[in-house]
Design a protein around this motif. Structure first.
Motif, PDB file in Angstrom:
ATOM      1  N   VAL A 109      -5.069  33.583 -17.215  1.00  0.00           N
ATOM      2  CA  VAL A 109      -4.031  32.791 -16.553  1.00  0.00           C
ATOM      3  C   VAL A 109      -3.115  32.135 -17.593  1.00  0.00           C
ATOM      4  O   VAL A 109      -1.891  32.148 -17.451  1.00  0.00           O
ATOM      5  N   ALA A 110      -3.691  31.595 -18.647  1.00  0.00           N
ATOM      6  CA  ALA A 110      -2.888  30.958 -19.704  1.00  0.00           C
ATOM      7  C   ALA A 110      -1.989  31.978 -20.386  1.00  0.00           C
ATOM      8  O   ALA A 110      -0.820  31.699 -20.678  1.00  0.00           O
ATOM      9  N   LEU A 111      -2.507  33.163 -20.646  1.00  0.00           N
ATOM     10  CA  LEU A 111      -1.715  34.209 -21.296  1.00  0.00           C
ATOM     11  C   LEU A 111      -0.544  34.633 -20.425  1.00  0.00           C
ATOM     12  O   LEU A 111       0.583  34.770 -20.897  1.00  0.00           O
ATOM     13  N   LEU A 112      -0.785  34.829 -19.141  1.00  0.00           N
ATOM     14  CA  LEU A 112       0.294  35.211 -18.224  1.00  0.00           C
ATOM     15  C   LEU A 112       1.336  34.114 -18.091  1.00  0.00           C
ATOM     16  O   LEU A 112       2.539  34.387 -18.036  1.00  0.00           O
ATOM     17  N   THR A 113       0.916  32.895 -18.040  1.00  0.00           N
ATOM     18  CA  THR A 113       1.841  31.767 -17.948  1.00  0.00           C
ATOM     19  C   THR A 113       2.699  31.663 -19.200  1.00  0.00           C
ATOM     20  O   THR A 113       3.910  31.451 -19.123  1.00  0.00           O
TER      21      THR A 113
END
Length: 132
Positions: free
Chosen positions: A15-19
């Protein structure tokens, strides 16, 4: 318990990478939109909002940069340079050079690798300086 913690950690990392990737693309799109707005203002054209440019052109130039020198793209462009009649009454017209100015400015910002070939295509068209 350890398996749950590891799975949760992996999900949060994804999720952090996509954000982060989305935020970076948004910043890049806004930067390119600002550059295009400045170019349009220097040319004396009216400018849309930054949000409108970002939503239409994104980071890659959208439809303007999707094969601009392809035969189909050129034929669609040439079909739009007509007298507006339909069927057998349709005729090509001589248009103003400034008609292509916006597309050239977009290509300068978003896809400069296609600009030279597109400019050669435009130079081969019969154009006029003013709308007389």
């Amino acid at each position: 318990m350890y398996v749950t913690a590891v799975v949760l950690l992996i999900v949060l990392a994804v999720v952090a990478l996509l954000t982060f990737r989305g935020a970076r693309q948004t910043a890049e799109a806004q930067e390119k939109a600002d550059q295009l707005i400045a170019s349009l203002e220097d040319a004396g054209a009216r400018t849309p909002s930054q949000e409108a440019i970002v939503s239409v052109l994104g980071t890659d130039g959208g439809a303007v940069c999707a094969n601009p020198n392809d035969a189909l793209s050129r034929s669609v462009l040439l079909a739009q340079l007509s007298n507006g009649a339909a069927g057998p009454g349709i005729r090509p017209v001589i248009v103003e050079q400034r008609l292509f100015q916006g597309q050239r400015l977009i290509m300068e910002v978003y896809c400069p690798q296609y600009l030279e070939e597109f400019q050669q295509f435009v130079d081969d068209l019969k154009l006029t300086e003013t709308g007389a």
